[in-house]
Design a protein around this motif. Structure first.
Motif, PDB file in Angstrom:
ATOM      1  N   SER A  34      36.873 -32.298 -22.231  1.00 14.97           N
ATOM      2  CA  SER A  34      36.578 -33.150 -21.069  1.00 14.97           C
ATOM      3  C   SER A  34      36.144 -32.353 -19.843  1.00 14.97           C
ATOM      4  N   GLY A  35      36.469 -31.067 -19.824  1.00 12.62           N
ATOM      5  CA  GLY A  35      36.197 -30.252 -18.632  1.00 12.62           C
ATOM      6  C   GLY A  35      37.153 -30.557 -17.489  1.00 12.62           C
ATOM      7  N   ILE A  36      38.215 -31.306 -17.760  1.00  5.61           N
ATOM      8  CA  ILE A  36      39.162 -31.672 -16.689  1.00  5.61           C
ATOM      9  C   ILE A  36      40.413 -30.804 -16.810  1.00  5.61           C
ATOM     10  N   PRO A  37      40.781 -30.085 -15.745  1.00  2.00           N
ATOM     11  CA  PRO A  37      41.990 -29.255 -15.835  1.00  2.00           C
ATOM     12  C   PRO A  37      43.254 -30.116 -15.815  1.00  2.00           C
ATOM     13  N   LEU A  38      44.204 -29.771 -16.673  1.00  2.00           N
ATOM     14  CA  LEU A  38      45.474 -30.501 -16.732  1.00  2.00           C
ATOM     15  C   LEU A  38      46.594 -29.510 -16.496  1.00  2.00           C
ATOM     16  N   GLU A  39      47.760 -30.006 -16.135  1.00  2.00           N
ATOM     17  CA  GLU A  39      48.927 -29.121 -16.083  1.00  2.00           C
ATOM     18  C   GLU A  39      49.990 -29.717 -17.000  1.00  2.00           C
ATOM     19  N   PRO A  40      50.892 -28.857 -17.521  1.00  2.00           N
ATOM     20  CA  PRO A  40      51.765 -29.320 -18.608  1.00  2.00           C
ATOM     21  C   PRO A  40      52.928 -30.223 -18.177  1.00  2.00           C
ATOM     22  N   LEU A  41      53.317 -30.222 -16.912  1.00  2.00           N
ATOM     23  CA  LEU A  41      54.546 -30.931 -16.526  1.00  2.00           C
ATOM     24  C   LEU A  41      54.348 -32.433 -16.356  1.00  2.00           C
ATOM     25  N   TYR A  42      53.182 -32.805 -15.852  1.00  2.00           N
ATOM     26  CA  TYR A  42      52.963 -34.232 -15.567  1.00  2.00           C
ATOM     27  C   TYR A  42      51.732 -34.774 -16.303  1.00  2.00           C
ATOM     28  N   THR A  43      50.533 -34.312 -15.869  1.00  2.00           N
ATOM     29  CA  THR A  43      49.321 -34.946 -16.413  1.00  2.00           C
ATOM     30  C   THR A  43      49.142 -34.673 -17.905  1.00  2.00           C
ATOM     31  N   GLY A  44      49.450 -33.447 -18.351  1.00  2.00           N
ATOM     32  CA  GLY A  44      49.310 -33.122 -19.772  1.00  2.00           C
ATOM     33  C   GLY A  44      50.233 -34.001 -20.603  1.00  2.00           C
ATOM     34  N   LYS A  45      51.491 -34.097 -20.169  1.00  2.00           N
ATOM     35  CA  LYS A  45      52.461 -34.912 -20.917  1.00  2.00           C
ATOM     36  C   LYS A  45      52.078 -36.390 -20.872  1.00  2.00           C
ATOM     37  N   ALA A  46      51.574 -36.833 -19.727  1.00  2.00           N
ATOM     38  CA  ALA A  46      51.225 -38.257 -19.605  1.00  2.00           C
ATOM     39  C   ALA A  46      50.068 -38.609 -20.535  1.00  2.00           C
ATOM     40  N   LEU A  47      49.076 -37.717 -20.612  1.00  2.00           N
ATOM     41  CA  LEU A  47      47.914 -38.024 -21.456  1.00  2.00           C
ATOM     42  C   LEU A  47      48.285 -37.957 -22.942  1.00  2.00           C
ATOM     43  N   LEU A  48      49.149 -37.008 -23.291  1.00  2.00           N
ATOM     44  CA  LEU A  48      49.591 -36.914 -24.685  1.00  2.00           C
ATOM     45  C   LEU A  48      50.402 -38.168 -25.067  1.00  2.00           C
ATOM     46  N   ALA A  49      51.237 -38.634 -24.160  1.00  2.00           N
ATOM     47  CA  ALA A  49      52.016 -39.852 -24.443  1.00  2.00           C
ATOM     48  C   ALA A  49      51.082 -41.047 -24.610  1.00  2.00           C
ATOM     49  N   LEU A  50      50.001 -41.078 -23.834  1.00  2.00           N
ATOM     50  CA  LEU A  50      49.032 -42.174 -23.990  1.00  2.00           C
ATOM     51  C   LEU A  50      48.394 -42.112 -25.377  1.00  2.00           C
ATOM     52  N   LYS A  51      48.023 -40.909 -25.783  1.00  2.00           N
ATOM     53  CA  LYS A  51      47.408 -40.757 -27.118  1.00  2.00           C
ATOM     54  C   LYS A  51      48.367 -41.282 -28.194  1.00  2.00           C
ATOM     55  N   GLN A  52      49.642 -40.919 -28.047  1.00  2.00           N
ATOM     56  CA  GLN A  52      50.609 -41.346 -29.056  1.00  2.00           C
ATOM     57  C   GLN A  52      50.767 -42.865 -29.071  1.00  2.00           C
ATOM     58  N   GLN A  53      50.765 -43.468 -27.892  1.00  2.00           N
ATOM     59  CA  GLN A  53      50.887 -44.936 -27.837  1.00  2.00           C
ATOM     60  C   GLN A  53      49.643 -45.609 -28.417  1.00  2.00           C
ATOM     61  N   ILE A  54      48.487 -45.014 -28.159  1.00  2.00           N
ATOM     62  CA  ILE A  54      47.252 -45.591 -28.699  1.00  2.00           C
ATOM     63  C   ILE A  54      47.260 -45.465 -30.229  1.00  2.00           C
ATOM     64  N   GLU A  55      47.721 -44.304 -30.717  1.00  2.00           N
ATOM     65  CA  GLU A  55      47.794 -44.127 -32.177  1.00  2.00           C
ATOM     66  C   GLU A  55      48.804 -45.089 -32.806  1.00  2.00           C
ATOM     67  N   ALA A  56      49.829 -45.429 -32.028  1.00  2.00           N
ATOM     68  CA  ALA A  56      50.827 -46.401 -32.529  1.00  2.00           C
ATOM     69  C   ALA A  56      50.351 -47.842 -32.295  1.00  2.00           C
ATOM     70  N   ARG A  57      49.106 -47.993 -31.890  1.00  2.00           N
ATOM     71  CA  ARG A  57      48.460 -49.297 -31.675  1.00  2.00           C
ATOM     72  C   ARG A  57      49.147 -50.147 -30.614  1.00  2.00           C
ATOM     73  N   ARG A  58      49.614 -49.483 -29.560  1.00  2.00           N
ATOM     74  CA  ARG A  58      50.228 -50.217 -28.459  1.00  2.00           C
ATOM     75  C   ARG A  58      49.205 -51.040 -27.683  1.00  2.00           C
ATOM     76  N   PHE A  59      47.937 -50.567 -27.692  1.00  2.26           N
ATOM     77  CA  PHE A  59      46.897 -51.275 -26.941  1.00  2.26           C
ATOM     78  C   PHE A  59      45.784 -51.723 -27.886  1.00  2.26           C
ATOM     79  N   PRO A  60      45.333 -52.976 -27.741  1.00  2.00           N
ATOM     80  CA  PRO A  60      44.263 -53.442 -28.632  1.00  2.00           C
ATOM     81  C   PRO A  60      42.918 -52.814 -28.300  1.00  2.00           C
ATOM     82  N   GLN A  61      42.054 -52.814 -29.292  1.00  2.00           N
ATOM     83  CA  GLN A  61      40.682 -52.334 -29.113  1.00  2.00           C
ATOM     84  C   GLN A  61      40.056 -53.079 -27.922  1.00  2.00           C
TER      85      GLN A  61
END
Ligand SMILES: Cc1ncc(COP(=O)(O)O)c(C=O)c1O
Length: 305
Positions: free
Chosen positions: A256-283
């Motif tokens: 993405s070219g977007i810098p992340l940091e591990p304490l907040y934004t990195g963890k938040a985006l990874l949690a979003l990926k996991q929720q999307i993979e668990a189909r928490r949000f519809p297409q």
């Protein structure tokens, strides 16, 4: 403390986030780049400070006293703001004197520092904690840890207006919710207030569930029908990292070219990926992800790990 509070309203870019796992799920995410509002006064910190600074102004204070750790993004933004706008700053620090890149900056920005030890810092929630400090520094206005509380949340309400103004630029006419990292929950509470139930706000907890974040949010937004949802994103504890997280951050930064940091934004985006993979949000779901900044804290982090 004559502040340019109405003259300096930093504007954050809103950009589409293109990542293969979003495309695969048919979910669109736009990222609000609070990390880009200013080289020093970055992230959600300025928004959380605005109303506190107004209150200090009205009280006739000539500066701010606040608290944080040796890597604190909040103290860093506060000290930078004090230097730029010409008000005094005093930081009460957790633990014993140590040299971190953040602490060095605080000193360079002219913040006066007092180290409270660990026990002394734990006392910050006790009634009467501020009394001796206010007696010693009567012209300084106290701001709670992280710029929290109702004032902190109210300053974040304008983020909704900023996003709404920029939606057309993305070709969106609306969105389905917000996704952001939570430390104290103040920023999330501000969005819940601003949305007034129109869109849900999803918070990725960067701290363990027993840190009372939900309670702090309720104290600001009141009870009633919850217009938000919290997800565990802390991966074993605040500031704990693991190889999966670090690899995810590296891959995402490259893609993405977007810098992340591990304490907040990195963890938040990874949690979003996991929720999307668990189909928490519809297409077809459209989400606003907030980049809450914090990149300055990465420096101390990489020298520690
Ligand atoms: C970079 C960063 N993102 C997110 C947060 C969390 O914000 P809040 O405390 O408003 O939940 C913080 C601070 O707490 C932070 O420094």
């Amino acid at each position: 403390m004559l502040l340019p509070l109405n003259d300096w309203l930093p504007q954050a870019p809103l950009e589409p986030l293109h990542l293969d796992w979003l495309t695969a799920a048919g979910i669109e995410v736009a990222i609000l780049r609070l990390d880009q509002i200013d080289p020093l006064i970055s992230g959600n910190k300025w928004f959380k400070l605005i109303e506190h600074l107004h209150a200090a102004d009205q009280a006739g204070a000539d500066g701010i006293i606040s608290l944080g750790g040796a890597h604190s993004n909040h103290l860093h933004a506060l000290a930078a703001a004090g230097k730029r706008f010409g008000f005094n700053t005093l930081g009460l620090l957790r633990g014993h004197p140590q040299d971190t890149p953040t602490v060095k900056d605080l000193q360079d920005f002219g913040m006066q520092l007092h180290w409270l030890g660990y026990g002394g810092y734990r006392a910050r929630h006790e009634p009467g904690f501020w009394q001796p400090w206010q007696a010693q520094y009567p012209t300084l206005h106290p701001v709670p840890e992280g710029g929290g509380g109702l004032r902190g949340a109210r300053g974040c309400m304008q983020l909704r207006d900023q996003v709404r103004e920029r939606l057309a630029g993305l070709g969106w006419n609306d969105y389905d919710g917000w996704w952001l990292a939570c430390g104290t929950g103040t920023t999330l509470a501000g969005l819940v207030l601003a949305e007034a139930g129109e869109h849900p706000v999803y918070g990725a907890l960067a701290v363990p569930g027993d840190h009372g974040v939900a309670h702090q949010i309720e104290a600001i937004v009141g009870g009633g029908e919850p217009a938000y949802e919290l997800f565990d994103a802390c991966r074993g504890g605040f500031a704990k990292v693991d190889s999966l997280l670090l690899e995810f951050i590296e891959e995402t930064e490259q893609a993405s070219g977007i810098p992340l940091e591990p304490l907040y934004t990195g963890k938040a985006l990874l949690a979003l990926k996991q929720q999307i993979e668990a189909r928490r949000f519809p297409q077809g779901t459209r989400l606003i992800f907030i980049h809450t900044g914090g990149l300055q804290g990465r420096r101390g982090f990489s020298s520690k790990h």
